[in-house]
Design an enzyme around this catalytic site. Structure first.
Site, PDB file in Angstrom:
ATOM      1  N   HIS A 170      82.392  17.061 -15.012  1.00  0.00           N
ATOM      2  CA  HIS A 170      81.913  18.431 -14.769  1.00  0.00           C
ATOM      3  C   HIS A 170      82.148  19.233 -16.050  1.00  0.00           C
ATOM      4  CE1 HIS A 170      82.470  18.652 -10.070  1.00  0.00           C
ATOM      5  NE2 HIS A 170      81.184  18.594 -10.367  1.00  0.00           N
ATOM      6  N   CYS A 264      88.989  24.030 -10.899  1.00  0.00           N
ATOM      7  CA  CYS A 264      88.273  23.401  -9.782  1.00  0.00           C
ATOM      8  C   CYS A 264      88.655  24.052  -8.458  1.00  0.00           C
ATOM      9  CB  CYS A 264      88.597  21.918  -9.700  1.00  0.00           C
ATOM     10  SG  CYS A 264      88.150  20.973 -11.144  1.00  0.00           S
TER      11      CYS A 264
HETATM   12  N1  ARG Z   1      87.021  14.975  -6.204  1.00  0.00           N
HETATM   13  C1  ARG Z   1      86.162  16.044  -6.616  1.00  0.00           C
HETATM   14  C2  ARG Z   1      84.828  15.467  -7.088  1.00  0.00           C
HETATM   15  O1  ARG Z   1      84.837  14.447  -7.716  1.00  0.00           O
HETATM   16  C3  ARG Z   1      86.795  16.852  -7.693  1.00  0.00           C
HETATM   17  C4  ARG Z   1      86.017  18.044  -8.085  1.00  0.00           C
HETATM   18  C5  ARG Z   1      86.687  18.848  -9.158  1.00  0.00           C
HETATM   19  N2  ARG Z   1      86.077  20.071  -9.351  1.00  0.00           N
HETATM   20  C6  ARG Z   1      85.669  20.588 -10.514  1.00  0.00           C
HETATM   21  N3  ARG Z   1      85.233  21.782 -10.542  1.00  0.00           N
HETATM   22  N4  ARG Z   1      85.653  19.873 -11.610  1.00  0.00           N
HETATM   23  O2  ARG Z   1      83.794  16.026  -6.862  1.00  0.00           O
END
Ligand code: ARG
Length: 273
Positions: A170, A264
């Site tokens: 991300h 996150c």
């Molecule tokens: N386990 C989640 C996923 O893989 C983690 C998300 C983390 N969020 C972020 N904004 N990077 O989607």
């Protein structure tokens, strides 16, 4: 000193049902135990810290069947009081999008200001707001087609950035907006062309080292003065102080097992003014 504080409004979701039973990013190892009580305590620390700094924290009700809901940043992007909902890349998280949209509907947002997107976008996971631009990640989760969709909806110029390292899946794992058009980022997470774009737009950026990026140091939240970031990202503290920011180290070790940290867990609700 370029930094300047302003009180923010955030949306967070407690990790009541957090667990790692599937793996959709390289940080998630379902064989590693998660200490749920510790995850909750760490999350409460973050929430309380925001409140102590003068911010408003709204709380979204977690759902037992959605263990990744604690990563509230992924549920939408809110700019100028308008909400672009999310559409998740993985079926495990699909249902979160409607829960978020429902929250906006029941908390005073106009129907017309909450949009269900056509294309896959994982909210603030891949969209970052600066004064001049909407920075938008692609490569792992959000579709490149979500970029023009966001540009049209928000009427802000979108800068598409290609993520190339699966550990930084991300945009918010590799780049953090500090204030105005000031950012910090980890260049190796981006394609050579995107790196050149970042260097051109942000010549004075804080450029993170690999150790701080790997400690999730870019997964930080700035209120224009305080920068809440994982406490292990020690190398970012001096560069932040040099620019007038105050780093605030947080321990979210349990949530890192899901592939997320401070940012996150935090969606910013940006109002129109
Ligand atoms: N386990 C989640 C996923 O893989 C983690 C998300 C983390 N969020 C972020 N904004 N990077 O989607």
């Amino acid at each position: 000193m370029r930094s300047s504080f302003s009180p923010r409004r955030y949306l967070m979701c407690p990790p009541t049902h957090f667990r790692v039973t599937y793996s959709i990013n390289p940080w998630m190892d379902p064989t590693k135990p998660v200490d749920l009580a510790l995850a909750l305590a760490q999350w409460e620390d973050l929430r309380d810290r925001y409140r102590a700094l003068g911010h408003t924290v709204e709380v979204l009700e977690p759902r037992p069947d959605l263990p990744d809901m604690v990563f509230a940043a992924n549920g939408a992007t809110v700019v100028d009081g308008r909400v672009l909902g999310a559409r998740f890349a993985h079926p495990e998280r699909t249902a979160e999008a409607a829960v978020h949209r429902e929250w906006f509907h029941s908390h005073g947002w106009d129907e017309a200001d909450v949009r269900e997107p056509v294309h896959i976008n994982e909210g603030e996971g891949d969209f970052a707001v600066t004064d001049s631009w909407l920075l938008a990640g692609r490569g792992f989760r959000s579709s490149p087609l979500s970029h023009p969709e966001a540009q049209e909806f928000f009427g802000r110029p979108v800068i598409g950035l290609d993520l190339i390292d699966p550990r930084y899946y991300h945009l918010d794992t590799a780049l953090c907006v500090l204030a105005g058009d000031e950012v910090m980022y980890y260049p190796d997470a981006f394609s050579p062309g995107s790196r050149a774009v970042l260097a051109r737009l942000f010549p004075d950026a804080i450029v993170a080292e690999e150790a701080d990026a790997a400690a999730f140091g870019l997964n930080a939240v700035s209120d224009g003065h305080h920068v809440l970031l994982p406490q292990a990202a020690l190398g970012l503290c001096d560069p932040l102080r040099d620019r007038g920011y105050e780093p605030v180290g947080m321990d979210l070790s349990e949530l890192l097992k899901g592939g997320g940290s401070v940012k996150c867990c935090t969606m910013e609700l940006r109002s129109a003014d």
